[in-house]
Write a protein that holds these residues in place. Structure first.
Motif, PDB file in Angstrom:
ATOM      1  N   LEU A 100      -6.353  18.259 -26.948  1.00  0.00           N
ATOM      2  CA  LEU A 100      -6.274  18.341 -25.497  1.00  0.00           C
ATOM      3  C   LEU A 100      -4.980  19.002 -25.024  1.00  0.00           C
ATOM      4  O   LEU A 100      -4.771  19.174 -23.820  1.00  0.00           O
ATOM      5  CB  LEU A 100      -6.403  16.942 -24.895  1.00  0.00           C
ATOM      6  CG  LEU A 100      -7.685  16.179 -25.252  1.00  0.00           C
ATOM      7  CD1 LEU A 100      -7.768  14.867 -24.487  1.00  0.00           C
ATOM      8  CD2 LEU A 100      -8.927  17.025 -24.992  1.00  0.00           C
ATOM      9  N   THR A 503     -14.611  18.081 -26.605  1.00  0.00           N
ATOM     10  CA  THR A 503     -13.841  17.074 -25.869  1.00  0.00           C
ATOM     11  C   THR A 503     -14.623  15.776 -25.734  1.00  0.00           C
ATOM     12  O   THR A 503     -14.063  14.678 -25.871  1.00  0.00           O
ATOM     13  CB  THR A 503     -13.448  17.607 -24.485  1.00  0.00           C
ATOM     14  OG1 THR A 503     -12.637  18.779 -24.653  1.00  0.00           O
ATOM     15  CG2 THR A 503     -12.657  16.559 -23.712  1.00  0.00           C
ATOM     16  N   ARG A 580     -17.603  14.449 -18.823  1.00  0.00           N
ATOM     17  CA  ARG A 580     -17.249  14.715 -20.217  1.00  0.00           C
ATOM     18  C   ARG A 580     -18.157  13.961 -21.186  1.00  0.00           C
ATOM     19  O   ARG A 580     -18.471  14.460 -22.265  1.00  0.00           O
ATOM     20  CB  ARG A 580     -15.798  14.308 -20.472  1.00  0.00           C
ATOM     21  CG  ARG A 580     -14.769  15.159 -19.729  1.00  0.00           C
ATOM     22  CD  ARG A 580     -14.501  16.465 -20.446  1.00  0.00           C
ATOM     23  NE  ARG A 580     -13.505  17.266 -19.775  1.00  0.00           N
ATOM     24  CZ  ARG A 580     -12.198  17.143 -19.948  1.00  0.00           C
ATOM     25  NH1 ARG A 580     -11.737  16.197 -20.747  1.00  0.00           N
ATOM     26  NH2 ARG A 580     -11.361  17.939 -19.338  1.00  0.00           N
TER      27      ARG A 580
END
Length: 614
Positions: A100, A503, A580
């Motif tokens: 990230l 992610t 996400r």
């Protein structure tokens, strides 16, 4: 040095203080420059900005949800620029959350073939209610964005953006504006370049609150052009510098009576100076070895107050001119690349005030301040390290070549859903005879690496990994076979064909079931200070449920309604998380309860828009 201009080891400022938002304000954007970087520090910074309940750095690192939430909230508002090839390696395997940081960290190279060496933070804070002018903060440090615990200096200035540009800030604006153009290999992401341009505009118009007794502050930057700045000559000269060269010290001390000149450095560096150079300084000082043992651990002997920990990293130049004292601090050592040739990119701030108020050079190094931790330097014959120095030079050249090779990692999904990582480079690098090279994906560790004799356009299979462990970062070990000298570092690559679900896979590794999801939702909805305390308590072995309920029994609806009446920041955090974790095709997720998704659709339709400045 936030409230005064004394070089006093008891006047301490920690990163957390520099990064803390003023009361009633929220971080809007932050920019940092550093020579070296370690991933742990880069992970802790967003969590420090998001939460201020952690007692120490390790406590934050031991709390994965704090790291995750800090990155999720703030990584897109932070830009870090560091020297290419100077990210520290993690041979045992890095935290997968380093993925990230891929767009947060940009590797750069100095335009004049020196080192990219500035240590600077520039932050913009906006009012939480959306009304009022942003606040600005500038911090110049002598330390890198790493775990280094040496004695350092920092200058932290708060201010606001005015209507007009101020000439005082022009050197800093030039540096900040140039950062995206220094990117090595992989260009700075477009959002980063846009944020940097916005910050540069505010920096140009910044008006600063000065420290006590300081009536003028001027900034300087070396390494961007042929112009080279160095401290002005005065009747006295004090130099604090870990690294020194004969040429720089001779130039800086020209015209100064040795009786009025003082040099504070590292003993191993000063031992390399010529007798003629040392004779230019009537006082030659080093940190007292009694303050610490050779391995950096504190001595068992009783100490005289708070001792500067683990060596000298501060850089400062102190001169007296007319009735004023000038204290220059920043990133530059008293070396030829920093102050004579100007090949290094360095940043400096010079604080000027009346000598009657700031004190003399002698006052700044007096026993009441830093002087109680100093002793006279005693010359000694340095150990002959010619072989090691030559080996280090060979490895350093190869390090720079690899950093500039433009590594590429291409992802290919196999039949079992794992990712094959194919490594190549835009520029061919042949590994010289006598040097060993090993490269590995940073999350899985060095034991999963491969040895190479060349890095070029041909693809090498670097690994077969779960998607959650794929990052653009590669670990590198160089070994000089003649001396056994090793160098470890991390390189960023251009990661291509990465599946969009990466992610989400990382989030699922930390939020593994529906109860964990609901507890995390309560974290997002809760009061930040109370949520952070509970979060770090959980990191110590406690449980979030003690504060937030057991998940399903917690009154989430009430908190969501309460959040709806505010500015909507907490609900936008939930929107980010749900997006996400949800399947882009179905909008569903195994770890999000269906009843929550139905509830969320109602809130999504009426959620306030983000009023934060872009």
């Amino acid at each position: 040095m936030q409230n005064n201009a004394a070089l006093d080891p008891e006047n301490r400022a920690l990163y957390a203080e520099i990064l803390r938002a003023p009361a009633g304000y929220d971080l809007d954007a932050a920019l940092a420059t550093t020579y070296t970087l370690d991933f742990e520090t880069a992970l802790v910074v967003p969590a420090t900005l998001a939460f201020h309940a952690a007692e120490n750095r390790q406590e934050t690192l031991d709390t994965p949800l704090a790291l995750l939430e800090g990155l999720e909230r703030l990584s897109s508002r932070i830009a870090i620029f560091c020297e290419a090839g100077r990210i520290k390696s993690v041979p045992k395997g890095a935290n997968r959350l380093t993925a990230l940081l891929e767009d947060t960290v940009t590797e750069v190279t100095a335009p004049r073939d020196g080192a990219f060496h500035p240590k600077l933070w520039f932050l913009r804070f906006v009012p939480i209610g959306g009304h009022g002018r942003p606040r600005l903060r500038l911090a110049l440090l002598s330390r890198n964005l790493t775990t280094d615990a040496s004695w350092d200096l920092s200058l932290s200035l708060d201010g606001v953006a005015t209507a007009n540009a101020r000439d005082q800030n022009a050197p800093l604006v030039e540096l900040v504006s140039a950062l995206p153009g220094m990117a090595s290999g992989r260009p700075a992401p477009a959002p980063v370049a846009s944020m940097v341009a916005s910050l540069a505009k505010d920096l140009a118009r910044a008006e600063w609150d000065y420290p006590r007794h300081v009536n003028k502050i001027s900034f300087a930057v070396n390494g961007l052009s042929d112009r080279v700045w160095r401290p002005q000559v005065g009747r006295t000269l004090g130099i604090i510098s870990p690294f020194v060269t004969d040429g720089a010290l001779s130039a800086l001390s020209r015209g100064v009576d040795p009786a009025n000149a003082c040099l504070l450095g590292r003993a191993e560096e000063m031992a390399l100076l010529s007798p003629e150079t040392l004779a230019r300084f009537g006082k030659r000082l080093v940190l007292d070895e009694m303050a610490e043992t050779e391995d950096g651990e504190e001595s068992d002997e009783p100490l005289r107050g708070p001792v500067p920990t683990r060596g000298l990293h501060a850089k400062a130049f102190i001169t007296e001119r007319y009735k004023s004292t000038e204290i220059t601090m920043g990133s530059g050592n008293a070396t030829t690349p920093a102050l004579i040739s100007g090949n290094n990119v360095e940043v400096f701030a010079t604080l000027t005030g009346y000598t009657d108020h700031l004190g003399t050079m002698e006052d700044q190094l007096s026993p009441e301040r830093l002087g109680r931790f100093l002793r006279e330097f005693v010359p000694f014959e340095p150990v002959n390290t010619a072989k090691e120095d030559a080996a280090e030079a060979r490895l350093e050249k190869l390090r720079r070549d690899l950093a500039g090779s433009g590594p590429i990692l291409r992802c290919e999904e196999d039949d079992e859903g794992r990712i094959l990582l194919h490594l190549s480079a835009q520029t061919e690098i042949i590994i010289p005879d006598g040097i060993g090279l090993r490269i590995w994906p940073v999350v899985v560790g060095i034991e999963h690496g491969i040895g190479l004799t060349a890095l070029d356009a041909r693809e090498h299979l670097l690994g077969r990994l779960p998607l959650r462990d794929v990052t653009r970062w590669i670990g590198v070990r160089l070994v000089d076979e003649l001396t056994g000298l090793e160098q470890y570092f991390t390189l960023g690559s251009d990661l291509v064909d990465l599946p969009d679900a990466r992610t989400a896979e990382i989030l699922r590794a930390l939020i593994e079931n529906q109860d964990a999801f609901l507890r995390y939702i309560r974290l997002l909805l809760g009061d930040v200070s109370e949520a952070a305390k509970a979060l770090f308590a959980a990191g110590k072995g406690g449980t979030l449920s003690g504060v937030f309920g057991t998940g399903r029994d917690a009154p989430i609806l009430e908190d969501m309604v309460r959040a709806l009446t505010g500015d909507g920041r907490q609900l936008r955090d939930i929107e980010r998380l749900v997006t996400r974790l949800s399947d882009p095709q179905t909008g569903r997720s195994e770890i999000i309860p269906n009843e929550f998704l139905h509830l969320w659709e109602t809130f999504r339709a009426v959620m306030p828009k983000d009023q934060r400045n872009d």
